[in-house]
Write an enzyme that holds these catalytic residues in place. Structure first.
Site, PDB file in Angstrom:
ATOM      1  N   GLN A   1       2.163  -5.904  -3.163  1.00  0.00           N
ATOM      2  CA  GLN A   1       2.512  -5.961  -1.734  1.00  0.00           C
ATOM      3  C   GLN A   1       3.843  -5.216  -1.493  1.00  0.00           C
ATOM      4  O   GLN A   1       4.182  -4.328  -2.264  1.00  0.00           O
ATOM      5  CB  GLN A   1       2.568  -7.404  -1.213  1.00  0.00           C
ATOM      6  CG  GLN A   1       1.208  -8.086  -1.137  1.00  0.00           C
ATOM      7  CD  GLN A   1       0.778  -8.739  -2.421  1.00  0.00           C
ATOM      8  OE1 GLN A   1       1.547  -9.407  -3.089  1.00  0.00           O
ATOM      9  NE2 GLN A   1      -0.481  -8.553  -2.793  1.00  0.00           N
TER      10      GLN A   1
ATOM     11  N   LYS B   1       2.025   2.076  -5.203  1.00  0.00           N
ATOM     12  CA  LYS B   1       2.644   1.538  -6.434  1.00  0.00           C
ATOM     13  C   LYS B   1       1.757   1.778  -7.649  1.00  0.00           C
ATOM     14  O   LYS B   1       2.259   2.036  -8.737  1.00  0.00           O
ATOM     15  CB  LYS B   1       2.922   0.031  -6.291  1.00  0.00           C
ATOM     16  CG  LYS B   1       4.000  -0.277  -5.278  1.00  0.00           C
ATOM     17  CD  LYS B   1       4.190  -1.768  -5.123  1.00  0.00           C
ATOM     18  CE  LYS B   1       3.015  -2.476  -4.506  1.00  0.00           C
ATOM     19  NZ  LYS B   1       2.734  -2.140  -3.098  1.00  0.00           N
TER      20      LYS B   1
ATOM     21  N   ASP C   1       0.816  -1.223   0.000  1.00  0.00           N
ATOM     22  CA  ASP C   1       0.000   0.000   0.000  1.00  0.00           C
ATOM     23  C   ASP C   1       0.844   1.265   0.000  1.00  0.00           C
ATOM     24  O   ASP C   1       0.459   2.281   0.568  1.00  0.00           O
ATOM     25  CB  ASP C   1      -0.968   0.020   1.204  1.00  0.00           C
ATOM     26  CG  ASP C   1      -1.765  -1.257   1.299  1.00  0.00           C
ATOM     27  OD1 ASP C   1      -2.280  -1.689   0.264  1.00  0.00           O
ATOM     28  OD2 ASP C   1      -1.848  -1.831   2.403  1.00  0.00           O
TER      29      ASP C   1
ATOM     30  N   GLY D   1      -4.414  -4.327  -4.172  1.00  0.00           N
ATOM     31  CA  GLY D   1      -5.411  -3.347  -4.611  1.00  0.00           C
ATOM     32  C   GLY D   1      -4.672  -2.098  -4.994  1.00  0.00           C
ATOM     33  O   GLY D   1      -4.152  -1.401  -4.142  1.00  0.00           O
ATOM     34  N   HIS D   2      -4.536  -1.855  -6.294  1.00  0.00           N
ATOM     35  CA  HIS D   2      -3.782  -0.691  -6.745  1.00  0.00           C
ATOM     36  C   HIS D   2      -4.735   0.418  -7.153  1.00  0.00           C
ATOM     37  O   HIS D   2      -5.547   0.262  -8.059  1.00  0.00           O
ATOM     38  CB  HIS D   2      -2.853  -1.088  -7.901  1.00  0.00           C
ATOM     39  CG  HIS D   2      -1.764  -2.026  -7.462  1.00  0.00           C
ATOM     40  ND1 HIS D   2      -1.052  -2.818  -8.322  1.00  0.00           N
ATOM     41  CD2 HIS D   2      -1.263  -2.274  -6.233  1.00  0.00           C
ATOM     42  CE1 HIS D   2      -0.164  -3.527  -7.633  1.00  0.00           C
ATOM     43  NE2 HIS D   2      -0.281  -3.214  -6.363  1.00  0.00           N
TER      44      HIS D   2
END
Ligand code: IMP
Length: 433
Positions: free
Chosen positions: A225, A16, A13, A40-41
């Site tokens: 991650q 990225k 988080d 989750g991007h």
């Protein structure tokens, strides 16, 4: 001209998604190399937010090749939902191609069931997984019983592998956890449908990347991650089940390591962590709550509130070493605006006076006794989101950046001062080599 890997230097988080989206403009191929829909991007373009879990964050650019590499574990249902969402919103660019490695492993319903059942039976020792079946899917890969994408689209092979797996998984689910058994016929029907949909996207993606390299195209390797969630190098067992460090960029896409020239480590101006596990610079007070609210630190995948704390340079230095990082992208600096004082964790110390400055102790009993040692600085109150040049930042902000660079031992290649593409201070182009 360089190929670039982008990885997280903390516990994920770090932002990225934004950096990969930005860098995608100057690249031809964007290849994701590990993890699954535990990631989750979040990308914000023209004020519109898109959260991607599986598709590389470069997808919003036209005329790109986006690859889900062999090192990724793919939940076909989620992938199809993501493709449909992009299409329905009209943001799947017409000339961008998406390919899924035929060697990537499939997350099956029994993986999710096992993940959730295990977590709910581990009183007090939970990992705090995302419950997406990531760990069990990687376990099957290593145990050589996994179903790959190429098996999923081969009807006979899929049926055979599914039946073998279901027999074993039902035994495990019913005997160990008292769960209901799963019905292979309904899984077969559902997943055959997914196979049909995804067929058009499946390819030998190692060959595609290799071809692009031969043509002199630029490749961006997208990690998910963060380094401290790495199964080998992270705060084990409070980690994910893949290698998140840059070394996996080559293994997880089927390309030799010499193709990765630059490694950009994404580092948030503070630290967060989701799920359980050690977090030395964690703030459980008002300042932590403030960072969570202003930084909107809630899981993009699960919605869980993220644990927040000061930046920890011991963590970041270790990531620099593990991934051979060549530049740091500092994100969410604007979130610290308005804090009277800001702290930097520069070392850990045990009650016996043992100090750690370069590396985190692997032994969790020793780590749990560690206390943070902080360097304290004055904060700033000016809004910095409109700033595009370092020189225009308030003096205290620049001091903070200088300190971080000197503690980490790496230069910043960009500093992000807001979620939008334009809210960025660009200092160096990693693709220039
Ligand atoms: P899993 O990857 O779902 O098995 O979860 C293992 C650990 O990694 C848990 O602490 C999760 O919260 C954490 N984790 C997994 N993916 C992410 C991510 O994308 N960002 C932050 N933490 C993650």
């Amino acid at each position: 001209m360089a190929n670039v890997a982008v990885i997280g230097t903390q516990w994920g988080d770090e932002g990225k998604g934004k950096v990969v989206d930005l860098y995608s403009a100057s690249t031809d191929v964007i290849a994701r190399f590990q993890g699954g829909n535990n990631a989750g991007h979040t990308i914000v373009v023209n004020g519109q937010q898109t959260i991607l879990h599986l598709i590389p964050s470069g997808i919003l650019h036209d005329r790109k090749i986006c690859i889900i590499g062999n090192g990724v574990v793919v939940d076909p249902k989620i992938l199809i939902q993501e493709i449909e969402l992009l299409k329905n919103r009209g943001i799947f660019p017409p000339h961008t191609k998406l390919f899924i490695s035929e060697n990537a492993h499939v997350i099956m319903p029994y993986h999710r069931r096992i993940d959730v059942a295990r977590e709910s039976h581990k009183s007090g020792k939970k990992i705090g997984t995302t419950g997406r079946g990531i760990g069990p899917a990687y376990e099957d890969k290593t145990a050589r019983v996994g179903i790959r994408i190429c098996d999923l689209i081969d009807d006979e092979m899929f049926k055979e592998k599914l039946e073998q797996n279901i027999e074993e998984k039902n035994f495990y689910l019913t005997k160990c956890f008292g769960e209901e058994p799963m019905d292979p016929a309904s899984i077969y029907k559902e997943y055959s449908g997914y196979a049909e949909y995804l067929k058009a996207y499946i390819a030998d993606t190692s060959l595609i990347i290799h071809g692009a390299l031969k043509e002199g195209k630029k490749i961006l390797f997208e990690g998910a991650q963060g380094s401290h969630l790495d199964v080998d190098h992270g705060t084990y067992p409070y980690v994910t089940s893949s290698n998140t460090v840059a070394g996996n960029a080559s293994c997880g896409t089927g390309i030799g390591p010499s193709a990765v020239h630059q490694v950009i480590g994404i580092c948030k101006a503070y630290t967060t962590r989701v799920g359980e596990g050690p977090f030395i610079s964690e703030l459980t007070d008002e300042t932590g709550n403030r960072i969570r609210e202003i930084g909107r630190e809630f899981g993009a995948t699960t919605g869980r509130p993220r644990r927040c704390g000061w930046i920890d340079v011991v963590l970041v230095k270790q990531s620099v070493r593990l991934s051979g990082i060549t530049g740091i992208a500092l994100t969410k600096l604007d979130v610290l605006t308005g804090l009277k004082t800001i702290k930097i964790c520069t070392a850990y110390e045990t009650p016996q006076g043992r100090k750690f400055t370069e590396s985190i102790p692997s032994n969790l009993r020793i780590l749990s006794q560690c206390q943070p040692i902080y360097e304290q600085m004055e904060g700033w109150s000016e809004n910095i989101s409109h700033v595009r040049h370092i020189k225009e930042l308030p003096q205290n902000t620049r001091r903070y950046l200088k300190k971080l660079e000197s503690f980490i031992g790496q230069k910043f290649v960009l500093v992000s001062v807001g979620p939008g593409r334009d809210e960025t201070i660009v200092l160096k182009d990693p693709f220039a080599g």
